[in-house]
Design an enzyme around this catalytic site. Structure first.
Site, PDB file in Angstrom:
ATOM      1  N   CYS A  58      -2.463  -8.481  19.817  1.00  7.87           N
ATOM      2  CA  CYS A  58      -1.279  -7.620  19.539  1.00  7.87           C
ATOM      3  C   CYS A  58      -1.926  -6.136  18.811  1.00  7.87           C
ATOM      4  O   CYS A  58      -3.204  -6.731  18.125  1.00  7.87           O
ATOM      5  CB  CYS A  58      -1.102  -8.135  18.124  1.00  7.87           C
ATOM      6  SG  CYS A  58       0.061  -7.612  17.589  1.00  7.87           S
TER       7      CYS A  58
ATOM      8  N   LYS B  69      -2.092   3.300  12.132  1.00  2.00           N
ATOM      9  CA  LYS B  69      -1.125   3.059  10.986  1.00  2.00           C
ATOM     10  C   LYS B  69      -1.486   2.237   9.966  1.00  2.00           C
ATOM     11  O   LYS B  69      -2.530   1.397  10.288  1.00  2.00           O
ATOM     12  CB  LYS B  69       0.372   1.927  11.540  1.00  2.00           C
ATOM     13  CG  LYS B  69       0.468   1.588  10.782  1.00  2.00           C
ATOM     14  CD  LYS B  69       1.932   0.511  11.577  1.00  2.00           C
ATOM     15  CE  LYS B  69       3.402   0.253  10.252  1.00  2.00           C
ATOM     16  NZ  LYS B  69       3.238  -0.885   9.938  1.00  2.00           N
TER      17      LYS B  69
ATOM     18  N   CYS C 124       3.457 -10.461  13.686  1.00  2.00           N
ATOM     19  CA  CYS C 124       4.592  -9.306  13.121  1.00  2.00           C
ATOM     20  C   CYS C 124       5.589 -10.748  13.427  1.00  2.00           C
ATOM     21  O   CYS C 124       6.621 -10.172  13.348  1.00  2.00           O
ATOM     22  CB  CYS C 124       4.586  -9.327  14.712  1.00  2.00           C
ATOM     23  SG  CYS C 124       3.796  -7.910  15.788  1.00  2.00           S
TER      24      CYS C 124
ATOM     25  N   CYS D 262       3.312 -13.756  17.739  1.00  2.00           N
ATOM     26  CA  CYS D 262       2.222 -13.006  16.726  1.00  2.00           C
ATOM     27  C   CYS D 262       2.494 -13.400  15.406  1.00  2.00           C
ATOM     28  O   CYS D 262       3.589 -13.082  15.008  1.00  2.00           O
ATOM     29  CB  CYS D 262       2.045 -11.424  17.581  1.00  2.00           C
ATOM     30  SG  CYS D 262       1.330 -10.754  15.963  1.00  2.00           S
TER      31      CYS D 262
ATOM     32  N   HIS E  52       0.650  -1.365   0.051  1.00  2.00           N
ATOM     33  CA  HIS E  52      -0.167   0.098   0.339  1.00  2.00           C
ATOM     34  C   HIS E  52       0.749   1.135   0.076  1.00  2.00           C
ATOM     35  O   HIS E  52       2.182   1.242  -0.050  1.00  2.00           O
ATOM     36  CB  HIS E  52      -1.341   0.051   1.421  1.00  2.00           C
ATOM     37  CG  HIS E  52      -0.528  -0.404   2.380  1.00  2.00           C
ATOM     38  ND1 HIS E  52       0.503   0.940   3.269  1.00  2.00           N
ATOM     39  CD2 HIS E  52      -0.355  -1.512   3.434  1.00  2.00           C
ATOM     40  CE1 HIS E  52       1.074  -0.086   4.318  1.00  2.00           C
ATOM     41  NE2 HIS E  52       0.677  -0.608   4.900  1.00  2.00           N
TER      42      HIS E  52
ATOM     43  N   HIS F 156       4.132   1.145   2.506  1.00  2.00           N
ATOM     44  CA  HIS F 156       5.394   1.065   1.918  1.00  2.00           C
ATOM     45  C   HIS F 156       5.555   1.698   1.012  1.00  2.00           C
ATOM     46  O   HIS F 156       7.484   1.758   0.339  1.00  2.00           O
ATOM     47  CB  HIS F 156       5.215  -0.541   1.032  1.00  2.00           C
ATOM     48  CG  HIS F 156       4.374  -2.039   1.930  1.00  2.00           C
ATOM     49  ND1 HIS F 156       3.364  -1.876   2.121  1.00  2.00           N
ATOM     50  CD2 HIS F 156       5.146  -1.729   3.229  1.00  2.00           C
ATOM     51  CE1 HIS F 156       3.080  -2.676   3.237  1.00  2.00           C
ATOM     52  NE2 HIS F 156       3.518  -2.825   3.551  1.00  2.00           N
TER      53      HIS F 156
ATOM     54  N   HIS G 148      -2.106  -5.986  14.799  1.00  4.62           N
ATOM     55  CA  HIS G 148      -2.015  -7.254  14.480  1.00  4.62           C
ATOM     56  C   HIS G 148      -4.013  -7.623  14.333  1.00  4.62           C
ATOM     57  O   HIS G 148      -4.377  -7.939  13.666  1.00  4.62           O
ATOM     58  CB  HIS G 148      -1.394  -8.159  13.854  1.00  4.62           C
ATOM     59  CG  HIS G 148       0.241  -7.682  12.916  1.00  4.62           C
ATOM     60  ND1 HIS G 148       0.629  -7.829  13.520  1.00  4.62           N
ATOM     61  CD2 HIS G 148      -0.059  -7.716  11.716  1.00  4.62           C
ATOM     62  CE1 HIS G 148       1.664  -7.318  12.429  1.00  4.62           C
ATOM     63  NE2 HIS G 148       1.293  -7.332  11.767  1.00  4.62           N
TER      64      HIS G 148
ATOM     65  N   LYS H  98      -2.051  -3.637   6.177  1.00  3.11           N
ATOM     66  CA  LYS H  98      -2.445  -4.885   5.657  1.00  3.11           C
ATOM     67  C   LYS H  98      -3.709  -5.433   6.617  1.00  3.11           C
ATOM     68  O   LYS H  98      -4.823  -5.789   5.808  1.00  3.11           O
ATOM     69  CB  LYS H  98      -1.684  -5.966   4.991  1.00  3.11           C
ATOM     70  CG  LYS H  98      -1.001  -5.509   3.670  1.00  3.11           C
ATOM     71  CD  LYS H  98      -0.386  -6.616   2.807  1.00  3.11           C
ATOM     72  CE  LYS H  98       1.269  -6.400   3.251  1.00  3.11           C
ATOM     73  NZ  LYS H  98       2.465  -7.161   2.506  1.00  3.11           N
TER      74      LYS H  98
HETATM   75  O1  ME8 Z   1       8.614  -5.629   8.238  1.00  2.00           O
HETATM   76  N1  ME8 Z   1       3.508   3.958   7.128  1.00  2.00           N
HETATM   77  O2  ME8 Z   1       7.679  -6.371   6.198  1.00  2.00           O
HETATM   78  P1  ME8 Z   1       6.682  -5.646   5.578  1.00  2.00           P
HETATM   79  C1  ME8 Z   1       4.988   4.258   6.955  1.00  2.00           C
HETATM   80  N2  ME8 Z   1       9.624  -8.086   6.000  1.00  2.00           N
HETATM   81  N3  ME8 Z   1       5.695   3.514   6.341  1.00  2.00           N
HETATM   82  C2  ME8 Z   1       4.784   1.519   6.476  1.00  2.00           C
HETATM   83  C3  ME8 Z   1       3.698   1.770   6.290  1.00  2.00           C
HETATM   84  C4  ME8 Z   1       3.233   2.823   6.768  1.00  2.00           C
HETATM   85  N4  ME8 Z   1       1.616   2.709   7.684  1.00  2.00           N
HETATM   86  N5  ME8 Z   1       3.517   0.966   6.383  1.00  2.00           N
HETATM   87  C5  ME8 Z   1       4.322  -0.493   5.440  1.00  2.00           C
HETATM   88  C6  ME8 Z   1       8.787  -6.354   7.601  1.00  2.00           C
HETATM   89  N6  ME8 Z   1       5.782   0.833   5.228  1.00  2.00           N
HETATM   90  C7  ME8 Z   1       9.099  -6.865   7.024  1.00  2.00           C
HETATM   91  C8  ME8 Z   1      11.114  -6.190   7.064  1.00  2.00           C
HETATM   92  S1  ME8 Z   1      13.925  -5.537   6.841  1.00  2.00           S
HETATM   93  C9  ME8 Z   1      15.036  -7.066   6.957  1.00  2.00           C
HETATM   94  C10 ME8 Z   1      12.274  -6.929   7.298  1.00  2.00           C
HETATM   95  C11 ME8 Z   1       7.017   0.352   5.046  1.00  2.00           C
HETATM   96  O3  ME8 Z   1       6.365  -5.656   4.532  1.00  2.00           O
HETATM   97  C12 ME8 Z   1       7.787   0.175   6.581  1.00  2.00           C
HETATM   98  O4  ME8 Z   1       9.157   1.000   5.639  1.00  2.00           O
HETATM   99  O5  ME8 Z   1       5.855  -5.254   7.550  1.00  2.00           O
HETATM  100  C13 ME8 Z   1       7.802  -0.432   7.041  1.00  2.00           C
HETATM  101  O6  ME8 Z   1       9.066  -0.537   8.245  1.00  2.00           O
HETATM  102  C14 ME8 Z   1       7.643  -1.627   6.403  1.00  2.00           C
HETATM  103  O7  ME8 Z   1       6.738  -0.765   5.016  1.00  2.00           O
HETATM  104  C15 ME8 Z   1       7.360  -3.183   7.210  1.00  2.00           C
HETATM  105  O8  ME8 Z   1       6.669  -3.822   5.855  1.00  2.00           O
END
Ligand code: ME8
Length: 669
Positions: free
Chosen positions: A147, A298, A130, A127, A19, A22, A150, A301
Site C-alpha cells: 500500500c 503525507k 486504509c 489494506c 497529529h 488531523h 501505509h 500515523k
Molecule cells: O480516515 N493532512 O480517519 P483518519 C491533512 N476514520 N489532513 C489530514 C492529514 C494530513 N497529513 N492526516 C489526517 C479516517 N488528516 C476515517 C474517517 S469519516 C466517516 C471516517 C485528516 O484518522 C483529514 O481530515 O485516518 C483526513 O481525511 C482525516 O484526518 C483522516 O483521519
C-alpha cells in the site's frame, strides 16, 4: 428562529495519537463553526472517533487490552487535544456509542428489506491501514503489492460478505453532481469523482467475517458491518436518525462535510448513494482539503512522520499555531509543514505586523494622549482611504469565509494590518505631535478603530488574541458582547477611554540557535544513517536515547542543562519487537547484514553492522528489538527501515532479544 448550520469533520481512527494533520481539519471546522455562530447561525459542529475494525482490534491485542479499553484511552487523549486547541465542537460521536450502533443496525435491516443488499462469496486484496479493498488491477499497480499510503503489504482476503448495490444509483448520483455544482468542492475534486463514477461502480462489500470488533449484522451475528458503512453513518446517527426525527429534521442535510482528499470517494460516492437508498436528502457540500506533508510525504500515523500539535502549542502558543495552520496553506491545496515556515510566519505576520501594530499604536496613545483614546479631528484623503479599508474588512472576510477560503480570509485581515503599519509611516504621528496638529487625534483614533475591527474579525480564527487586543483598547464590555456586525461600524470607541499597553502579543522568535528546518531534516537524516553506519563501522553503539526525532527533540538548551528528556519525548521513539525471517550478507560490505523482519502486520528490511559478530543463519527466528519509526536510510545502496538495538562493550556485540516470546510487532515500552 435563527438558521441552522451543520458542519462535520471526519471521525478519526481511534488507533493512536492524532497529529497536526488531523488538527488541521478540526481547526478549519472550528474556525468555520465560530464564524457561523458569529453570523447568527445556530451551529452544530460534530466531530468524533471511528473505533471499529481490524486495525484497532490488532493494536489493542498488541498492547494486551480489550478493544474497548484501548479506544477509551485513545478517545480521552483526543478530547484532551481538542481542549488544548480550544475546539468548540457541539457533538462528539463515537462509533461505539449505543445510539450509533442501533442506527447502523437499523439501516442495515432497512437496506436488506429493500433488497439493496445481497450476500456473496468475496475474494480481494485488502489494506488494514486504509481499511479498504483493492481490485486485482489496483493492487498490481502498487509497487511490490505494498500500500503506497501505509507501506504495508496488501493481504488477500476471502470471505462471505454482504454487498450493497452501488451501481444501481450511479446515474442518479451523476445527475445530482451535475445539477449541484457546489456539492463537491474544490471544483478540481469534483471532476475526479465524476470520472470515477463514469468508469463504472462495482457493488460494495459492507460486512466482514474475519474479525469481530465491529457492529454485528442484525440478522447474521457472525458478520460485522464493514468500517466505512459504520463510520459514514455517524453523520446522521449523531443527530438522531432514525429514532428522533424531529432533531434529525432540524439539522439534516448537513451544510458541509469537511474531509481530507484521500477519503473523498467514500464521501462523494458511497455516502450519497447510501443516503439515496435510505431516501434521505444529500449533504449540501463535501469539501475535500489537501494534505499537510512532512518531508514531501503525507503526514501519517502509519508512516511515523508526524508532528505533535500539543508540543507546538507548548512552544509557540495556541493562537500562533491556530493562525499558522489556518493561514499557511490555501484551503484545499496541499502544503508542506516545516518548522522554518512556522517560525517565519509567526515572526512576519504576528510579531512584525499584528503585534507591532498593537504595540506601536498603544505606545503612541500612551505618549501623545496620556493613554486615553483621543477624539478624532481633521480628516485628510489618506485618513479617509484608510478608514474605508478598515470598514470594508468585515465584508471581505465574509466573502472569503462564505466560500470556505479560510487562508484568504486571514490574508485579507493581514492586508489591513499591513496597511495600518504603512499608514503610520505615511502620516508620521510623531511629526504631528511636534507641531500640535489636531490631525494627530484622527490618526490615533483611526488606528485604534482599526485594531478594534481587526480584533473582532479575528474571532473565528484565534481564541486569546482578539480579547487581548480588545481589552488593551479599554473597551467597556468584553468582546463577546459585541456582534459580528459591529466590525462593520465606525466609531464605537469612546474618546477618553483608557488603553492599556501590555506585553508584546507575539514576541519575535529568535532562531539563531536553531537549525533551519530544511537543514534540520537533513541533519536528522544524516544522523539516522550515521547511527546505522556507526554499527556498520563497528564503533561503540549507543542505543534508545540516541534515536530521537529532531523535530520534537527537547530544546538543545534543556538537554544541556539537565541531560534528561521527558517521558513524552521518550515515547516518541517507537521500539517494537520484530522476528528475523531471513538474514544475508550485504555484497561488498564485510560488516553489514541485511535482515528481513516480520512486525506482525508488515515485513521490513533492516541493515545492521553486525556481520562480524553473528552468522546470518543464527539470527533467523530470533525476536529482536528495533527502532520502528526511524526515517529510512540507504546504506551501501540497500534501504534500511529501522534500526536494531544492540549492546556493545570492548569486544562483544550482543543484540537485544526478548526473555519470552511475544507477538511480532509488540511495542517495547
Ligand atoms: O480516515 N493532512 O480517519 P483518519 C491533512 N476514520 N489532513 C489530514 C492529514 C494530513 N497529513 N492526516 C489526517 C479516517 N488528516 C476515517 C474517517 S469519516 C466517516 C471516517 C485528516 O484518522 C483529514 O481530515 O485516518 C483526513 O481525511 C482525516 O484526518 C483522516 O483521519
Amino acid at each position: 428562529m435563527s438558521e441552522t448550520y451543520y458542519i462535520t469533520t471526519p471521525i478519526y481512527y481511534a488507533s493512536g495519537d492524532l497529529h497536526i494533520g488531523h488538527s488541521y481539519t478540526t481547526l478549519a471546522a472550528d474556525a468555520i463553526a465560530r464564524y457561523k455562530r458569529l453570523r447568527g447561525y445556530e451551529v452544530f459542529f460534530l466531530t468524533g472517533t471511528d473505533e471499529h475494525g481490524l486495525k484497532i482490534q490488532r493494536k489493542a491485542e498488541s498492547v494486551g487490552l480489550s478493544p474497548k479499553e484501548f479506544v477509551d484511552g485513545i478517545v480521552a487523549k483526543i478530547k484532551d487535544l481538542w481542549r488544548v486547541l480550544d475546539i468548540t465542537y457541539d457533538g462528539f460521536i463515537r462509533t461505539t456509542d449505543d445510539e450509533h450502533k442501533r442506527t447502523v443496525q437499523w439501516i442495515f435491516n432497512k437496506l436488506y428489506e429493500n433488497q439493496d443488499i445481497y450476500k456473496k462469496n468475496y475474494e480481494s486484496w485488502y489494506c488494514v491501514g486504509c481499511e479498504s479493498f483493492y481490485t486485482e488491477t489496483q493492487a498490481r499497480s502498487f509497487p511490490g503489492m505494498v500500500c503506497p499510503d501505509h507501506g504495508k503489504p496488501l493481504e488477500r482476503v476471502q470471505e462471505e460478505s454482504y454487498f450493497f448495490r452501488l451501481s444501481k444509483y450511479a446515474d442518479r448520483l451523476l445527475k445530482h453532481i451535475e445539477e449541484n455544482p457546489d456539492f463537491i468542492q474544490p471544483v478540481s475534486r469534483r471532476n475526479e469523482v465524476v470520472q470515477f463514477i463514469k468508469m463504472g461502480l462495482e457493488d460494495l462489500c459492507i460486512s466482514r467475517t474475519s474479525f469481530s470488533w465491529g457492529i454485528p449484522v442484525p440478522f447474521d451475528p457472525g458478520s460485522v458491518v464493514y468500517v466505512w458503512i459504520d463510520a459514514l453513518t455517524n453523520y446522521i446517527s449523531a443527530i438522531g436518525y432514525p429514532f428522533d426525527m424531529e432533531r434529525f429534521g432540524k439539522w439534516w442535510p448537513a451544510d458541509v462535510h469537511l474531509i481530507g482528499k484521500e477519503i473523498l470517494r467514500f464521501h462523494a460516492v458511497i455516502w450519497p448513494i447510501l443516503l439515496m437508498a435510505l431516501d434521505l436528502p444529500l449533504p449540501k457540500q463535501v469539501f475535500a482539503h489537501g494534505w499537510l506533508n512532512l518531508g514531501g510525504k503525507k503526514m501519517s500515523k502509519t508512516m511515523g512522520n508526524v508532528v505533535d500539535p500539543v508540543e507546538l502549542v507548548r512552544r509557540y502558543s495556541l493562537d500562533a499555531i491556530r493562525y499558522f495552520v489556518l493561514r499557511e496553506v490555501p484551503f484545499g491545496a496541499d502544503g508542506d509543514y516545516t518548522e522554518e515556515a512556522l517560525v517565519a510566519r509567526i515572526n512576519s505576520d504576528l510579531a512584525n505586523d499584528l503585534g507591532n501594530l498593537v504595540y506601536r499604536t498603544l505606545t503612541m496613545v500612551r505618549k501623545f494622549s496620556k493613554t486615553r483614546v483621543p477624539a478624532p479631528g481633521r480628516e485628510e484623503p489618506v485618513d479617509r482611504e484608510f478608514k474605508e479599508r478598515c470598514l470594508g474588512l468585515k465584508k471581505a472576510v465574509e466573502e472569503e469565509m462564505d466560500h470556505l477560503r479560510i487562508s484568504s480570509a486571514l490574508e485579507r485581515i493581514m492586508d489591513v494590518v499591513g496597511r495600518a503599519n504603512k499608514y503610520i509611516d505615511e502620516v508620521s504621528p510623531w511629526d504631528l505631535a511636534k507641531t500640535g496638529d489636531p490631525r494627530l487625534g484622527t490618526t490615533l483614533y483611526y488606528l485604534c478603530e482599526c485594531l478594534r475591527i481587526a480584533a473582532s474579525v479575528l474571532r473565528p480564527f484565534m481564541v486569546n488574541t482578539p480579547s487581548a487586543i480588545w481589552n488593551s483598547l479599554g473597551m467597556p464590555e468584553p468582546i463577546e458582547n459585541y456582534s459580528w456586525d459591529s466590525a462593520g461600524e465606525w466609531g464605537l470607541l469612546e474618546p477618553g477611554q483608557i488603553t492599556k499597553r501590555g506585553k508584546p502579543l507575539f514576541p519575535r522568535i529568535e532562531i539563531e540557535d536553531r537549525e533551519p528546518a530544511g537543514e534540520k531534516e537533513q541533519a536528522a537524516e544524516e544522523k539516522a544513517s550515521k547511527e546505522v553506519l556507526q554499527v556498520a563501522e563497528d564503533k561503540t553503539q549507543e542505543t534508545g536515547a540516541k534515536v530521537t526525532d529532531s523535530k520534537t527533540a527537547p530544546a538543545a538548551e534543556d538537554r544541556e542543562e539537565t541531560g534528561l528528556i521527558t517521558i513524552d519525548q521518550f515515547r516518541q521513539v517507537q521500539l517494537r519487537i520484530a522476528e528475523v525471517l531471513a538474514a544475508e550478507k550485504v555484497k561488498g560490505a564485510d560488516k553489514l547484514l541485511k535482515l528481513t523482519v516480520n512486525l506482525g502486520d508488515e515485513e521490513r528490511q533492516i541493515v545492521a553492522g553486525i556481520a562480524q559478530h553473528y552468522d546470518p543463519q543464527d539470527l533467523v527466528g530470533k525476536q529482536i528489538v528495533i527502532a520502528y519509526n526511524l526515517k529510512p536510510a540507504v546504506i551501501r545502496g540497500v534501504e534500511s527501515k529501522g534500526m536494531l538495538l544492540a549492546a556493545k562493550d570492548d569486544e562483544t556485540l550482543s543484540i537485544l532479544t526478548v526473555d519470552r516470546k511475544v507477538k511480532n510487532g509488540s511495542p517495547v515500552s
